[in-house]
Design an enzyme around this catalytic site. Sequence first.
Site, short mmCIF file in Angstrom:
data_model
loop_
_atom_site.label_atom_id
_atom_site.label_comp_id
_atom_site.label_asym_id
_atom_site.label_seq_id
_atom_site.Cartn_x
_atom_site.Cartn_y
_atom_site.Cartn_z
CG HIS A 152 42.55 48.27 53.69
ND1 HIS A 152 42.62 48.83 52.45
CD2 HIS A 152 42.44 46.93 53.52
CE1 HIS A 152 42.57 47.86 51.54
NE2 HIS A 152 42.46 46.71 52.16
CB CYS A 153 36.86 47.42 55.28
SG CYS A 153 35.66 46.15 55.69
N PRO A 154 38.96 44.57 55.13
CG PRO A 154 39.55 42.93 56.67
CD PRO A 154 39.33 44.39 56.55
#
Length: 365
Positions: A152-154
């Site tokens: 999950h890439c912020p």
Amino acid sequence: MAPTHVLRCCQRGLAWIPVIFIALVVCWSYYAYVVELCILTIHNTGEKFIYLVVFHLSFIMFVWSYWKTIFTRPANPSKEFCLPKSEKEQYEKEQRPETQQEILKRVATSLPLYTRTGAGAVRYCDRCQVIKPDRCHHCSACDMCVLKMDHHCPWVNNCVGFSNYKFFILFLTYSLVYCLFIAASVLQYFIKFWTSDLPESHAKFHVLFLFFVAAMFCISILSLFTYHLWLVGKNRSTIEAFRAPVFRNGPDKNGFSLGFSKNIAQVFGDQKKYWLLPVFTSQGDGLSFPTRLVTIDPEQPTECLQPGVLDKGAVEGPAEQTSPVSEPQNRLLANDYHSEDEHKETDVLKSDESEAVTISIESES
Ligand SMILES: [Zn+2]
Ligand SMILES: [Zn+2]
């Protein structure tokens, strides 16, 4: 409105802050490069023209791939991976984990599954109530199961997985190109401002910062970019690099590797003309993946094994013991789960719960 709902809305809003930050930096870099550098500082028309053309090409590709990475919805398991109504009712009524596993095993026989939990059980997400396809993981930030989840890439406020992994790689590629081009073309003006060869103006501030910011982003993106290229070459997700997928013969970090060129084609497709464009060309449906090897079980009928599209170079070990399998059909696995003791099966469910991971290892800036 319930307090938890308000909290959830706030969390969703706050999650956009890194994306807004990147967007503001990109907008400023556009203004600083086009207006302050090209229009106000550079007087040579030829140089100005070349810089503006190359800048806009890299800018468009960067924004396009970034947009696609952010707004491509993560792919979820299809309906076949949900338990049928009767099995679901049975599963919910059942208290004993080992009987629940029996139900899952029964449903899994008709699904293309090769991987299991560390203890050999069918991977099931209690939150989404779905049998997890191979390489699928539950993302706690998105609160859903994501096919071939990478992380999950912020910085894109999205899950990077099967549906947008190619876009993510291109986003890293074009952001690197964008920053490298800016740093390289600004360098001489950076030196001129620094050595006072150019008159003092407000362009000085923008040009100096443009170089610093571009160089800083370059360095931080480079490590992430090379790491992901290495992962593509190995056909491994970030999650699988940290924890090898478990096949019926145990964990195998190269389980999905089909050889270098086929691994590249899995993500980028087999038509090279589309490789550099952020359009979806990844192979497969994200629900099942060709596996490298499945060791022949002497007790299994050989017709279960299908001749594969496997890269022969990837085959290791004695040929008579192994066979390539390309069609992920899980008869071998599905009928093969024999628990040696009941405790093992109970542990399985616990370990499966621990798979609800969110990996936030981004370090792009
Ligand atoms: Zn889930
Ligand atoms: Zn996510």
